[in-house]
Write an enzyme that holds these catalytic residues in place. Structure first.
Site, short mmCIF file in Angstrom:
data_model
loop_
_atom_site.label_atom_id
_atom_site.label_comp_id
_atom_site.label_asym_id
_atom_site.label_seq_id
_atom_site.Cartn_x
_atom_site.Cartn_y
_atom_site.Cartn_z
CG ASP A 59 8.79 -1.39 7.68
OD1 ASP A 59 7.72 -1.81 8.14
OD2 ASP A 59 9.02 -0.20 7.49
CG HIS B 60 5.03 0.42 7.14
ND1 HIS B 60 6.34 0.67 7.50
CD2 HIS B 60 4.43 1.62 7.03
CE1 HIS B 60 6.51 1.98 7.61
NE2 HIS B 60 5.38 2.58 7.33
CB SER C 172 6.21 5.66 6.46
OG SER C 172 6.40 5.17 7.74
#
Lengths: 647, 104
Positions: free
Chosen positions: A46, A87, A265
């Site tokens: 990520d 994230h 996600s």
């Protein structure tokens, strides 16, 4: 009986839903039996992982981590203008947030180790993806990838040549030959009528594709329908529904904890965590075993909007929810008793040239291909896993096309859904669609591909140029499938989920990792600078010593053969104002007598520093003034001892 | 030093190609293949930054460091393409382009 002091644990409804019992991943029973992901490493590919956060640091795996954007081993995220590089940290927390540290939340596999590969925070190429997918692939067991091509409803993209090669290499050689597990999020393009079959990562046979359901068990607004989605798990829904509570970064506006993680996600890492639990109880599960277990154990549930169909093998699949909800208890109990599926068998048809016009709806173009027993003899393929179709179609507006595949059983898969926003005029050029809806069905028989144009009649007609069918499966027969279903059903009571029952596991292969660039450029630069610095000072010091010696040698006292080396000033030596060097000399009393060394090891006539006691050092070299002065003119403090060095 | 960064240290903004070399019969040594890759890169006017991850036989070639005017860059690209497309050792090659990837 499970209790955690983590303040946000009660709000982690996806782990233990007290408001709506059953609407969680059913993991507490697994934890009670001490299955927590111990011994497994999950890597989040990520924008980085802030591994110094309290909830992650104890479980962080630096050995499995890397930063491909900055080319160093530390995947710490970088603060950015949009405050968006949190994230990866949020995904990591879902998987392995530390329990009982009075901080934030708890991860699904809180006993596992969590690594990070930072690759999304910068320019990304096919070769970088390929590096990421195999990075530390003997350390990292599961790769959690909550990203993909744009979900704008008009993109058709996936891994390119190197990324595909890396995925394949990962499942063949990763994790000691049992195969890396790649978990991908199916995509958030629901509002654009997107479909994950236009995403090559999601419809790949090498990836576990996971979609999302909200707390009410419904398909969220962002979720995509897809024939190649394996299963779903919980995530956030619309504004009125709860999202996922997990670790956050604490850079910029972050606080270390968030209640707002959502999207597919958030679903994929939960699946990755559940797979980590599976691998703890049975480390030798192959990448295909993991997919099979998901298919066998995912649970269909009540949703009137979903098109659940039970296939010939007894598995129910819907385009909205895959094979259903992931259930940690069922996954782990199935893993405990699972023996490996036989080798991957495949069949590839020839390229079937059609060059046929695609009619406007309601009419459709139907093409067929018969797969006979003889075709499958060489591979032994009996029952299906993934079915893939590679097509080349010309059409002035790609989004007007609809493709359906029918397996021999009659099971229909919508592999190419119409997309109103896709106006691309280039059609499909060897694009591969796939479906998992025929999983477990017999492979032999007639496959039908039905293509139609659902758009405006005014456009030029499209043409199906060619297509090719690829079947993946195993030598398992339908009877074998049913036997396995019975075996798993028998295990669901949990009676095998204890330490005294363990099926044997082979050790796996020993596959060395390429480690050609263990020294990063930054480290290399530092070493070079230190080296240059060292060399410079060495040369400088040698010159200083040499020149000083020359200077003494050229003085009259030395020409007469006796160099006077004044006694060292100990204070100055301690203060570092004097250099420490001791010439290899005889000690000679001022009165002219030679003083023999009491050390029998000392070579006659020569004493090195190692043979002199510290207090007995008679310094040869100090200030220039002392060197230049004959004894009778030297300052008295330099002639304190009656013994002098005579060179 | 930039070249020593390997394929991980990519995209300083310059051109780069991924190349897959034919493996020769009996060729086991990685070093032998590495030398072939070096020679090929040199012939194409590029620099071999090393094997791409764990993919045997796959190498990343980049343009030598240093600012160049656009015309020179284009000429270098054409030269590299011409060499890589026609070289007997090359099984497959592809100029690396940026990919759009979105968090979900």
């Amino acid at each position: 009986s499970i209790y955690f002091n983590d303040p946000k644990y009660p709000q982690q409804w996806h782990l233990n839903n007290r408001q709506s019992p059953g609407r969680d991943i059913n993991v507490t029973g697994v934890w009670e039996r001490n299955v927590t992901g111990r011994g497994v490493t999950v890597v989040v590919v990520d924008d980085g992982v802030e591994h110094t956060v309290q909830d992650i640091a104890p479980n962080y795996s630096p050995e499995g981590s890397y930063d491909l954007n900055s080319n160093d081993p530390d995947p710490m995220p970088h603060p950015d203008v949009e405050n968006g590089n949190h994230h990866g940290t949020r995904c990591a927390g879902e998987i392995a947030a530390v329990p009982n540290n009075s901080f934030c939340a708890v991860g699904v596999a809180f006993g596992s180790r969590i690594a990070g590969i930072r690759v999304l925070d910068g320019p990304l190429t096919d070769s970088m993806e390929a590096v990421a997918f195999n990075k530390h692939y003997q350390i990292n067991d599961i790769y959690s990838c909550s990203w993909g091509p744009d979900d704008d409803g008009k993109t058709v993209d996936g891994p390119h040549q190197l990324g595909k090669a890396a995925l394949q290499h990962g499942v063949m050689a990763g994790r000691r030959g049992f195969g890396s597990i790649f978990v991908v999020a199916s995509g958030n393009g629901g509002q654009h009528n997107d479909n994950c079959n236009y995403d090559g990562y999601a419809n790949s046979i090498y990836t576990v594709t996971i979609g999302a359901v909200d707390e009410e068990g419904r398909m969220p607004f962002y979720a995509e329908e897809c024939a190649s989605m394996l299963a779903v798990t919980f995530s956030g829904g619309d504004k009125m529904l709860r999202s996922i509570v997990t670790t956050d970064w604490d850079l910029q506006k972050g606080t270390g904890c968030t209640e707002g993680h959502t999207g597919t996600s958030a679903a994929a890492p939960l699946a990755a965590g559940m797979i980590a639990l599976m691998l703890q109880v049975r480390p030798c599960l192959t990448w295909r075993d993991v997919q099979h277990i998901i298919v066998f154990t995912a649970t269909q549930y009540e949703d009137r909007h979903a098109d659940w169909i039970t296939n010939e093998a007894g598995f129910s699949h819907s385009h909205q929810h895959g094979f259903g909800l992931l259930n940690a208890w069922r996954l782990v109990n199935a893993a405990k008793v699972w023996t490996s599926v036989p080798y991957l068998a495949s069949y590839v048809s020839p390229v079937i040239k059609e060059n046929k016009a695609i009619p406007q709806s309601p009419r459709a173009l139907e093409v067929r291909w018969n797969v006979s027993r003889t075709d499958l003899e060489m591979s032994g393929l009996k029952t299906l896993e993934h079915v893939a179709v590679t097509v080349s179609i010309t059409h002035p507006r790609r989004g007007n096309l609809e493709l359906k595949l029918f397996c021999p059983s009659g099971m229909m898969s919508l592999i190419g859904a119409p997309r109103s926003m896709d106006s691309d005029p280039s059609g499909f050029n060897d694009w591969t669609f796939s479906t998992v809806r025929c999983w477990g069905e017999r492979a032999k028989g007639v496959y039908r591909l039905v293509v139609r144009d659902v758009g405006d009649e005014s456009l030029q007609v499209g043409v199906l140029r060619q297509w090719r069918l690829t079947l993946y499966g195993s030598v398992w027969s339908p009877v074998d499938i049913r036997d396995r279903q019975r075996l798993l059903q028998n295990a669901m009571s949990g009676k095998y989920l204890h330490d005294s029952f363990t099926l044997p596991c082979p050790p796996g292969l020993s596959i060395p990792e390429e480690d050609g660039y263990t020294i990063t450029p930054n480290t290399l630069k530092t070493l070079v600078l230190v080296g240059c610095f060292t060399v410079f000072w060495t040369v400088y010091y040698m010159l200083e010593v040499y020149l000083s010696q020359r200077s003494v040698a050229s003085s009259s006292a030395c020409r007469n053969g006796a160099c006077r080396w004044p006694r060292r000033n100990r204070k100055a030596r301690e203060e570092g104002t004097e250099l420490e060097s001791v010439p290899l000399c005889n000690r000679k009393d001022l009165h002219g007598g030679e003083v023999e060394s009491t050390d029998p090891a000392a070579s006659p006539g020569l004493l090195g520093p190692e043979h002199l006691e510290e207090g007995a050092w008679h310094l040869a070299l100090n200030s220039k003034g002392a060197l230049d002065c004959p004894p009778q003119q030297c300052p008295p403090e330099l002639l304190q001892d009656q013994q002098e060095q005579i060179c | 030093l930039a070249e020593a960064g390997g394929p991980e240290a990519q995209w300083p903004g310059g051109l780069s190609w991924a190349v897959h070399l034919h493996s020769r019969e009996g060729e086991q040594e990685e070093k032998t293949m590495e030398r072939r890759a070096d020679a090929l890169a040199q012939a194409a006017g590029l620099v071999n930054t090393g094997r791409i991850g764990e993919l045997r036989g796959h190498y990343l070639f980049v343009q030598p460091a240093g600012r160049k005017p656009a015309m020179e860059v284009e000429a270098a690209r054409r030269q590299a393409e011409a060499v890589l497309a026609s070289h007997a050792d090359v099984h497959w090659h592809s100029e690396q382009r940026l990919l759009r990837r979105t968090k979900r």
